[in-house]
Motif scaffolding. Structure first.
Motif, PDB file in Angstrom:
ATOM      1  N   VAL A 124       0.851  -1.177   0.000  1.00 15.89           N
ATOM      2  CA  VAL A 124       0.000   0.000   0.000  1.00 15.89           C
ATOM      3  C   VAL A 124       0.892   1.234   0.000  1.00 15.89           C
ATOM      4  CG1 VAL A 124      -1.806   1.222   1.269  1.00 15.89           C
ATOM      5  CG2 VAL A 124      -1.711  -1.261   1.350  1.00 15.89           C
ATOM      6  N   GLN A 125       0.498   2.244  -0.766  1.00 14.98           N
ATOM      7  CA  GLN A 125       1.265   3.483  -0.772  1.00 14.98           C
ATOM      8  C   GLN A 125       0.766   4.382   0.351  1.00 14.98           C
ATOM      9  OE1 GLN A 125       1.045   5.296  -4.623  1.00 14.98           O
ATOM     10  NE2 GLN A 125       2.567   3.937  -5.484  1.00 14.98           N
ATOM     11  N   GLU A 126       1.700   4.851   1.179  1.00  9.89           N
ATOM     12  CA  GLU A 126       1.383   5.761   2.275  1.00  9.89           C
ATOM     13  C   GLU A 126       2.136   7.064   2.079  1.00  9.89           C
ATOM     14  OE1 GLU A 126       2.278   4.073   6.067  1.00  9.89           O
ATOM     15  OE2 GLU A 126       0.436   2.894   6.109  1.00  9.89           O
ATOM     16  N   TYR A 127       1.523   8.143   2.515  1.00  7.82           N
ATOM     17  CA  TYR A 127       2.155   9.457   2.448  1.00  7.82           C
ATOM     18  C   TYR A 127       3.391   9.464   3.341  1.00  7.82           C
ATOM     19  CZ  TYR A 127       2.844  14.453   3.112  1.00  7.82           C
ATOM     20  OH  TYR A 127       3.392  15.703   3.184  1.00  7.82           O
ATOM     21  N   HIS A 128       4.500   9.982   2.823  1.00  8.05           N
ATOM     22  CA  HIS A 128       5.752  10.003   3.584  1.00  8.05           C
ATOM     23  C   HIS A 128       6.184  11.427   3.912  1.00  8.05           C
ATOM     24  CE1 HIS A 128       9.638   8.759   5.039  1.00  8.05           C
ATOM     25  NE2 HIS A 128      10.265   9.468   4.122  1.00  8.05           N
ATOM     26  N   GLU A 129       6.241  12.310   2.920  1.00 11.40           N
ATOM     27  CA  GLU A 129       6.678  13.686   3.147  1.00 11.40           C
ATOM     28  C   GLU A 129       6.261  14.559   1.972  1.00 11.40           C
ATOM     29  OE1 GLU A 129      11.205  13.383   1.349  1.00 11.40           O
ATOM     30  OE2 GLU A 129      10.929  13.458   3.489  1.00 11.40           O
TER      31      GLU A 129
END
Length: 66
Positions: free
Chosen positions: A51-56
């Protein structure tokens, strides 16, 4: 004598403020013409799926030669 490109992108580095980046641009002879903010995602494995998660948030200025 090296010729500088007319346009150059400057990325705000980690631990650097926006004003520090703008000062760095001015020191190299460029003035800001556009500010771009791009989200950076990272892939994390959850329940067997990636899953793609927000990082910065990445801030990039485009500078034009003065």
């Amino acid at each position: 004598m090296d010729k500088k490109p007319n346009k150059k992108k400057f990325e705000v580095q980690p631990g650097e403020t926006i004003s520090d980046c703008l000062d760095r641009m001015a020191g190299e002879g460029y003035s800001p013409v556009r500010r771009m903010e791009e989200p950076v995602f990272k892939e994390v494995k959850k329940n067997g799926k990636f899953v793609q998660e927000y990082h910065e948030q990445r801030i990039v200025f485009e500078g034009k030669l003065q």
